[in-house]
Scaffold this motif. Structure first.
Motif, mmCIF file in Angstrom:
data_model
loop_
_atom_site.group_PDB
_atom_site.id
_atom_site.type_symbol
_atom_site.label_atom_id
_atom_site.label_comp_id
_atom_site.label_asym_id
_atom_site.label_seq_id
_atom_site.Cartn_x
_atom_site.Cartn_y
_atom_site.Cartn_z
ATOM 1 N N TYR A 96 15.025 11.909 1.718
ATOM 2 C CA TYR A 96 13.980 11.417 0.826
ATOM 3 C C TYR A 96 13.892 9.896 0.951
ATOM 4 O O TYR A 96 14.903 9.189 0.866
ATOM 5 N N TYR A 97 12.657 9.420 1.119
ATOM 6 C CA TYR A 97 12.404 8.007 1.306
ATOM 7 C C TYR A 97 11.510 7.467 0.189
ATOM 8 O O TYR A 97 10.547 8.112 -0.216
ATOM 9 N N CYS A 98 11.837 6.276 -0.227
ATOM 10 C CA CYS A 98 10.989 5.529 -1.140
ATOM 11 C C CYS A 98 10.064 4.642 -0.308
ATOM 12 O O CYS A 98 10.497 4.081 0.709
ATOM 13 N N ALA A 99 8.824 4.531 -0.730
ATOM 14 C CA ALA A 99 7.860 3.704 -0.021
ATOM 15 C C ALA A 99 7.033 2.912 -1.020
ATOM 16 O O ALA A 99 6.834 3.354 -2.154
ATOM 17 N N ALA A 100 6.558 1.757 -0.588
ATOM 18 C CA ALA A 100 5.757 0.930 -1.485
ATOM 19 C C ALA A 100 4.677 0.191 -0.710
ATOM 20 O O ALA A 100 4.869 -0.185 0.450
ATOM 21 N N ASP A 101 3.564 0.011 -1.380
ATOM 22 C CA ASP A 101 2.466 -0.769 -0.844
ATOM 23 C C ASP A 101 2.281 -1.974 -1.757
ATOM 24 O O ASP A 101 1.682 -1.859 -2.818
ATOM 25 N N PHE A 102 2.770 -3.123 -1.337
ATOM 26 C CA PHE A 102 2.691 -4.332 -2.133
ATOM 27 C C PHE A 102 1.511 -5.224 -1.738
ATOM 28 O O PHE A 102 1.340 -6.304 -2.286
ATOM 29 N N ILE A 103 0.716 -4.804 -0.744
ATOM 30 C CA ILE A 103 -0.381 -5.667 -0.295
ATOM 31 C C ILE A 103 -1.743 -5.039 -0.484
ATOM 32 O O ILE A 103 -2.749 -5.602 -0.064
ATOM 33 N N GLY A 104 -1.809 -3.866 -1.099
ATOM 34 C CA GLY A 104 -3.101 -3.256 -1.366
ATOM 35 C C GLY A 104 -3.745 -2.641 -0.149
ATOM 36 O O GLY A 104 -4.956 -2.771 0.065
ATOM 37 N N ALA A 105 -2.953 -1.936 0.656
ATOM 38 C CA ALA A 105 -3.504 -1.286 1.846
ATOM 39 C C ALA A 105 -4.390 -0.110 1.450
ATOM 40 O O ALA A 105 -4.323 0.394 0.334
ATOM 41 N N SER A 106 -5.186 0.348 2.407
ATOM 42 C CA SER A 106 -6.066 1.489 2.146
ATOM 43 C C SER A 106 -5.395 2.775 2.601
ATOM 44 O O SER A 106 -4.423 2.769 3.342
ATOM 45 N N GLY A 107 -5.953 3.886 2.152
ATOM 46 C CA GLY A 107 -5.423 5.178 2.542
ATOM 47 C C GLY A 107 -4.991 5.980 1.347
ATOM 48 O O GLY A 107 -4.735 5.442 0.273
ATOM 49 N N GLY A 108 -4.944 7.292 1.510
ATOM 50 C CA GLY A 108 -4.518 8.165 0.443
ATOM 51 C C GLY A 108 -3.044 8.008 0.139
ATOM 52 O O GLY A 108 -2.277 7.463 0.927
ATOM 53 N N TRP A 109 -2.644 8.552 -1.014
ATOM 54 C CA TRP A 109 -1.275 8.349 -1.464
ATOM 55 C C TRP A 109 -0.254 8.969 -0.534
ATOM 56 O O TRP A 109 0.881 8.510 -0.447
#
Length: 127
Positions: A96-109
């Protein structure tokens, strides 16, 4: 440089519970509202989205395969999140991996390309 650290993995019997935690550090400002998610991967298969939410508010989402059993939530500490996993099944066994988008990228969750920071992963084994 954002760093994500997962904790809480391990071995559990089918029907049991586990709680994963992801903690982020190294972000530039506390006003960011990143999208954070959990993914899982087994050898030979693609990484799949499990659940995601937006820190600071927003609807949490999860995959159909875990709906009703897993719950994603924001932690009390800044930029932390939890994945409460109940009624675990052997097919939930994965890294299991944690992921984060801190720059406001596009794309579905559930699109891995959307996330620009990843943790090292924590193994969950259900037998």
């Amino acid at each position: 440089h954002v760093q994500l650290v997962e904790s809480g993995g391990g071995s559990v019997q089918a029907g049991g519970t586990q709680r994963l935690t992801c903690t982020a550090s190294g972000y530039a400002t506390s006003t960011i509202r990143p999208c954070m998610g959990w993914f899982r991967q087994v050898p030979g298969k693609e990484r799949e989205g499990v659940a995601a939410l937006r820190i600071g508010g927003g609807t949490a989402v999860c995959a159909d395969s875990v709906k009703g059993r897993f719950t994603i939530s924001q932690g009390d500490a800044p930029f932390t999140m939890h994945l409460q996993m109940d009624s675990l099944k052997p097919e939930d066994t994965a890294m299991y991996y944690c992921a984060a988008d801190f720059i406001g990228a596009s794309g579905g969750w559930s699109n891995t390309m959307r996330y620009n920071s990843w943790g090292q992963g924590t193994q969950v084994t259900v037998s």
